[in-house]
Design a protein around this motif. Structure first.
Motif, PDB file in Angstrom:
ATOM      1  N   ASP A 218     -27.894 -10.339  -7.366  1.00  0.00           N
ATOM      2  CA  ASP A 218     -28.052 -11.785  -7.502  1.00  0.00           C
ATOM      3  C   ASP A 218     -26.743 -12.470  -7.099  1.00  0.00           C
ATOM      4  N   PRO A 219     -26.804 -13.556  -6.294  1.00  0.00           N
ATOM      5  CA  PRO A 219     -25.561 -14.189  -5.815  1.00  0.00           C
ATOM      6  C   PRO A 219     -24.638 -14.685  -6.931  1.00  0.00           C
ATOM      7  N   TYR A 220     -25.199 -15.032  -8.097  1.00  0.00           N
ATOM      8  CA  TYR A 220     -24.367 -15.528  -9.202  1.00  0.00           C
ATOM      9  C   TYR A 220     -23.852 -14.402 -10.098  1.00  0.00           C
ATOM     10  N   ASP A 221     -24.338 -13.188  -9.865  1.00  0.00           N
ATOM     11  CA  ASP A 221     -23.945 -12.060 -10.702  1.00  0.00           C
ATOM     12  C   ASP A 221     -22.622 -11.474 -10.203  1.00  0.00           C
ATOM     13  N   THR A 222     -21.542 -12.080 -10.652  1.00  0.00           N
ATOM     14  CA  THR A 222     -20.197 -11.641 -10.240  1.00  0.00           C
ATOM     15  C   THR A 222     -19.463 -10.977 -11.406  1.00  0.00           C
ATOM     16  N   PHE A 223     -20.210 -10.557 -12.418  1.00  0.00           N
ATOM     17  CA  PHE A 223     -19.588 -10.133 -13.672  1.00  0.00           C
ATOM     18  C   PHE A 223     -18.868  -8.794 -13.571  1.00  0.00           C
ATOM     19  N   LYS A 224     -19.350  -7.901 -12.690  1.00  0.00           N
ATOM     20  CA  LYS A 224     -18.631  -6.629 -12.502  1.00  0.00           C
ATOM     21  C   LYS A 224     -17.248  -6.898 -11.916  1.00  0.00           C
ATOM     22  N   TRP A 225     -17.187  -7.859 -10.984  1.00  0.00           N
ATOM     23  CA  TRP A 225     -15.901  -8.216 -10.379  1.00  0.00           C
ATOM     24  C   TRP A 225     -14.985  -8.843 -11.433  1.00  0.00           C
ATOM     25  N   ILE A 226     -15.558  -9.717 -12.275  1.00  0.00           N
ATOM     26  CA  ILE A 226     -14.772 -10.385 -13.335  1.00  0.00           C
ATOM     27  C   ILE A 226     -14.195  -9.358 -14.302  1.00  0.00           C
ATOM     28  N   VAL A 227     -15.042  -8.408 -14.736  1.00  0.00           N
ATOM     29  CA  VAL A 227     -14.582  -7.381 -15.686  1.00  0.00           C
ATOM     30  C   VAL A 227     -13.533  -6.485 -15.029  1.00  0.00           C
ATOM     31  N   ARG A 228     -13.738  -6.159 -13.765  1.00  0.00           N
ATOM     32  CA  ARG A 228     -12.758  -5.333 -13.040  1.00  0.00           C
ATOM     33  C   ARG A 228     -11.409  -6.047 -12.967  1.00  0.00           C
ATOM     34  N   LYS A 229     -11.449  -7.342 -12.689  1.00  0.00           N
ATOM     35  CA  LYS A 229     -10.222  -8.149 -12.652  1.00  0.00           C
ATOM     36  C   LYS A 229      -9.552  -8.172 -14.023  1.00  0.00           C
ATOM     37  N   GLN A 230     -10.377  -8.316 -15.079  1.00  0.00           N
ATOM     38  CA  GLN A 230      -9.839  -8.364 -16.442  1.00  0.00           C
ATOM     39  C   GLN A 230      -9.130  -7.067 -16.794  1.00  0.00           C
TER      40      GLN A 230
END
Length: 431
Positions: A218-230
């Motif tokens: 899904d285009p709005y599903d960027t949460f893996k990237w956010i968690v990886r950044k965190q």
């Protein structure tokens, strides 16, 4: 410790001095109205009154911190070195402006209680502010003024060891819609499909069903990237989910969807999680309380952080409701379309209720950059340049830089191209 002599110790005086002296400069401050106590004190001291007692460090006071309620305040903004100042003092004063009264005016958001033009959503506009009209919106003037006070104190008390604070970053990620296509329910999906067909958006229709069938993220599903950044960042992200009921204004996923609950819990394992309060919770305490309890049931942690939908504030009601529900952190204070310092500071501060003349436990974390405000700059180079100017202004006073990004601004959508780079630039600015 700084001892301040003043003829009258008011809630406004203690509130403002504590923000400038303790939160910005790291100096403990106490007050006295007794001349003999002031004379006996052998460390940092200053008087804040209409006349000096003798030859001590003296700042001539404006009447604002000794008033109560609202009045028609006359303001004459003047140039002061590389910045601006208002509430001019006198020749005998060690500072040319009463920085305490001026700071209180900005921190209390005094001007937002006065009659002003609102936008379609009822928001206070940057163009209505004193800072915009006098071109100091791009400076954390309260912090700059505090450092000017520090310079004067250092000159008078050269042996005093002043503490140093460090520049910090406090990233906020706003999630008004976790997914663009997924988990919307049968009726919303059919409605979206028919809308795509009616508008002949065949590319979007194709993308919708490749996502729904699991062939594409899904285009709005960027949460893996956010968690990886965190995981790779020293600073803690604050992720605020909209969990209010579906309405004209709020269109996130329902909390009856297991995938959404799982998502919130997985993000909460790494980041601080709070709520993006729904549009209707702004004026209804029961709705806000329902959303608070709902998030606490999901995370099993007391809710601490809130940001209001559409960055809208109804002062003082919005903040009183947070105080009532014992929510102690707000991230709504900023402008949606303009980079800068709405409250004149890059240091978190307490909400002061002008009606009740009391400092509250609610900490306001002003944000200085919203991703939408960067969209008006067309090239990534322009966006980067304007973002770096704000970062530089905060770094100059060792403040806290608070940017607000949305989950979808990290997507591959054309509109948000380069925003991951901008977010990385912010994280790297603390190193």
């Amino acid at each position: 410790m700084l001892l301040v002599y003043t003829h009258k110790i008011t809630p406004r005086v203690t509130y403002t001095f504590k923000h400038i002296c303790k939160r910005i400069l790291g100096i403990e401050v106490v007050f006295t109205s007794k001349v003999e106590d002031f004379i006996a004190h052998d460390s940092l001291k200053m008087s804040y009154a209409k006349q000096p007692l003798s030859n001590e460090l003296f700042v001539r006071s404006n009447d604002l911190l000794f008033d109560s309620g609202l009045s028609d305040v006359e303001i004459n903004v003047q140039t002061w070195g590389q910045t601006k100042g208002f509430f001019a003092t006198s020749e005998r004063s060690d500072l040319p402006f009463d920085i305490f009264a001026a700071s209180f005016y900005l921190l209390s958001r005094y001007e937002e209680y006065l009659p002003h033009v609102k936008d379609d959503y009822g928001r206070f506009l940057a163009s209505e502010s004193l800072a915009y009209h006098h071109k100091f919106l791009n400076q954390p003037v309260v912090d700059i003024w505090a450092y000017k006070l520090k310079d004067v104190l250092q000159e008078r008390f050269p042996d005093y060891n002043f503490p140093q604070r460090k520049y910090t970053v406090q990233p906020v990620i706003d999630v008004p819609m976790a997914y663009y296509y997924k988990n919307k329910g049968f009726l919303r999906t059919i409605g979206g499909t028919l809308n795509d067909l009616r508008r002949l958006k065949l590319k979007q229709l194709y993308e919708r069903y490749t996502v729904l069938m699991g062939f594409k993220r899904d285009p709005y599903d960027t949460f893996k990237w956010i968690v990886r950044k965190q995981k790779s960042s020293k600073v803690k992200f604050i992720v605020l989910f909209l969990i209010g009921d579906y309405s004209t204004y709020d269109k996130n996923i329902s909390t009856t969807k297991k995938d959404f609950i799982t998502l919130i819990k997985s993000v909460a394992d790494y980041c601080s999680v709070g709520i993006k309060a729904s549009y209707f919770s702004l004026s209804d305490l029961t709705v806000l309380k329902k959303e608070k309890l709902k998030m606490e049931a999901i995370t099993h942690v007391d809710l601490n952080a809130v940001r209001h939908s559409f960055s809208k504030l109804n002062l003082p009601l919005s903040y009183r409701n947070l105080v009532e529900l014992e929510i102690n952190q707000d991230f709504t204070m900023g402008y949606i379309d303009t980079l800068g310092f709405r409250a004149g500071t890059c240091t978190p501060f307490q909400f002061y209720d002008l009606d009740y003349e009391v400092q509250t436990p609610l900490q306001i974390n002003p944000y200085h950059c919203l991703d939408f405000a960067l969209l008006k700059y067309h090239s990534l180079l322009d966006k980067t340049e304007h973002l770096q100017k704000v970062i530089k202004a905060v770094k100059a006073v060792n403040g806290t830089f608070t940017p607000v990004f949305h989950n979808y601004s990290f997507s591959d959508l054309e509109r948000w191209k380069g925003f991951r780079t901008l977010f990385n630039l912010i994280l790297e600015s603390e190193e």
